[in-house]
Write a protein that holds these residues in place. Structure first.
Motif, short mmCIF file in Angstrom:
data_model
loop_
_atom_site.label_atom_id
_atom_site.label_comp_id
_atom_site.label_asym_id
_atom_site.label_seq_id
_atom_site.Cartn_x
_atom_site.Cartn_y
_atom_site.Cartn_z
N ALA A 1 0.83 -1.20 0.00
CA ALA A 1 0.00 0.00 0.00
C ALA A 1 0.87 1.26 0.00
N ILE A 2 2.01 1.20 0.72
CA ILE A 2 2.94 2.33 0.72
C ILE A 2 3.43 2.61 -0.70
N TYR A 3 3.81 1.55 -1.40
CA TYR A 3 4.29 1.72 -2.77
C TYR A 3 3.21 2.35 -3.66
N ARG A 4 1.97 1.86 -3.51
CA ARG A 4 0.87 2.39 -4.33
C ARG A 4 0.60 3.86 -3.98
N ASP A 5 0.62 4.17 -2.69
CA ASP A 5 0.30 5.55 -2.27
C ASP A 5 1.37 6.53 -2.73
N VAL A 6 2.64 6.12 -2.62
CA VAL A 6 3.72 6.99 -3.09
C VAL A 6 3.59 7.21 -4.59
N GLU A 7 3.27 6.16 -5.32
CA GLU A 7 3.10 6.28 -6.77
C GLU A 7 1.95 7.23 -7.09
N SER A 8 0.88 7.16 -6.31
CA SER A 8 -0.27 8.05 -6.52
C SER A 8 0.13 9.51 -6.26
N LEU A 9 0.93 9.74 -5.21
CA LEU A 9 1.39 11.10 -4.91
C LEU A 9 2.23 11.65 -6.06
N VAL A 10 3.09 10.80 -6.60
CA VAL A 10 3.94 11.24 -7.72
C VAL A 10 3.08 11.55 -8.94
N ASN A 11 2.11 10.69 -9.23
CA ASN A 11 1.23 10.91 -10.38
C ASN A 11 0.39 12.17 -10.21
N PHE A 12 0.10 12.52 -8.96
CA PHE A 12 -0.69 13.71 -8.68
C PHE A 12 0.15 15.00 -8.82
N GLY A 13 1.48 14.85 -8.86
CA GLY A 13 2.34 16.00 -9.07
C GLY A 13 3.30 16.31 -7.94
N PHE A 14 3.25 15.54 -6.84
CA PHE A 14 4.18 15.78 -5.74
C PHE A 14 5.55 15.20 -6.09
N ASP A 15 6.60 15.95 -5.74
CA ASP A 15 7.95 15.55 -6.11
C ASP A 15 8.53 14.61 -5.04
N ILE A 16 8.03 13.39 -5.00
CA ILE A 16 8.53 12.38 -4.07
C ILE A 16 9.60 11.57 -4.79
N MET A 17 10.78 11.59 -4.22
CA MET A 17 11.92 10.93 -4.84
C MET A 17 12.26 9.64 -4.09
N GLN A 18 12.98 8.75 -4.79
CA GLN A 18 13.39 7.50 -4.17
C GLN A 18 14.91 7.45 -4.11
N SER A 19 15.41 7.10 -2.94
CA SER A 19 16.85 7.01 -2.72
C SER A 19 17.25 5.55 -2.60
N THR A 20 18.44 5.23 -3.08
CA THR A 20 18.94 3.85 -2.98
C THR A 20 19.94 3.68 -1.85
#
Length: 332
Positions: free
Chosen positions: A46-65
């Motif tokens: 659910a976290i993965y889906r929600d983060v993806e939804s935030l990004v699709n909505f226009g929020f600049d959520i980045m992923q770090s390795t």
């Protein structure tokens, strides 16, 4: 179910905004833990889906390795911009000590808590001169309204006096003026206005103004006493006024300057001034400026590196200021 989903979505957004930046990402398990602390159950998928939804909505959520996790990327203000704003607020004498803290706390909300703590360390203003007039922001609001609506203002003007060994503010005059602009100069805020008895501009420090009242009477048209027809040209005006000293007239000023003063000249007049070489070590420049005490003080501050060639009245004022200063030390 829909309500809890919205609550989870907003809580996740708040956590990412307040608790992450590029140096402090949060992993999916940590996000789940933080949501659980708020009574919001969540699974990893659910976290993965929600983060993806935030990004699709226009929020600049980045992923770090390294370290792995998510963080809030682009913000309204970058950290260097926030530092500059904090430094500007701290150095502004017209902003009270209390309001300085309030404004910096507001700027802290524009970044992560880690970077906010860095701004917190910049809040110390011990030893800095600060205005004590807490009503100055109401004054600013009233004056902006009067300027935008072409209305005169009436106010009491205060100056400092010494009484029983203490420095205190005391009302000295009351003025009714036509306001045209608010100008920030050297850490202070000034009102540029016209006092109806004279055909020129006058300046009033906002921290010395009290009981500001916007009147129904329209402001005096600029064309009646200035070179501006309808709109006050703030940039043009500032370029000719020194340290907000009012002056009776504007004139072309010719100066012979030492090469060592070039940077000071650019700082005051910009890079668009025209200069001509005079000899190996000096050059001449023509500027248009209000002849006033501020200009005299600036010339004296160059410690002999700037000499007035024209007008003669300005040269006499500089000479008179030097003679007056020297006379203070005749008996030493």
């Amino acid at each position: 179910m829909a309500g809890s989903q919205k609550q989870k979505f907003l809580a996740l957004l708040k956590i990412l905004y307040e608790q992450t930046d590029e140096y402090h990402p949060l992993s999916a398990p940590k996000l789940i833990e933080l949501l659980a602390e708020q009574g919001i159950p969540c699974e990893r998928k659910a976290i993965y889906r929600d983060v993806e939804s935030l990004v699709n909505f226009g929020f600049d959520i980045m992923q770090s390795t390294c370290p792995p996790g998510y963080f809030w990327g682009r913000r309204l203000f970058e950290m260097p911009e926030l530092r500059m704003l904090v430094d500007s607020i701290k150095s502004s004498e017209f902003i009270t000590e209390k309001k300085t803290g309030v404004m910096i706390d507001k700027l802290k909300t524009l970044t992560s808590r880690y970077q906010a703590s860095e701004l917190d360390r910049l809040k110390d203003i011990a030893g800095r001169p600060k205005n004590r007039n807490e009503g100055i922001f109401y004054t600013i609001d009233s004056l902006h309204f009067a300027i935008q609506n072409n209305r005169k203002v009436h106010f009491s003007y205060y100056r400092h006096v010494i009484r029983d060994g203490r420095i205190i503010p005391q009302k000295s005059h009351e003025f009714t003026v036509s306001p045209y602009a608010l100008i920030w100069d050297d850490g202070k805020y000034y009102l540029v206005a016209n006092y109806g008895k004279y055909d020129n501009f006058s300046h009033y420090r906002l921290d010395r103004m009290r009981q500001v009242e916007v009147l129904l009477e329209p402001s005096r048209p600029l064309s009646q006493f200035s070179r501006y027809d309808e709109v006050f040209n703030e940039n043009d005006y500032i370029s000719g006024v020194f340290s907000m000293y009012a002056g009776n007239y504007e004139d072309y000023v010719y100066l012979r300057c030492s090469i060592s003063c070039l940077e000071h000249l650019i700082d005051r007049f910009g890079q668009d001034i025209f200069c001509e070489s005079y000899d190996e070590n000096t050059f001449t420049v023509r500027i248009k400026a209000v002849v006033n005490d501020g200009l005299v003080s600036w010339i004296l501050a160059q410690r002999g590196g700037v000499n007035v060639m024209y007008p003669p009245e300005l040269a006499e004022r500089v000479k008179g200021a030097l003679v007056s200063m020297l006379s203070q030390y005749d008996n030493i």
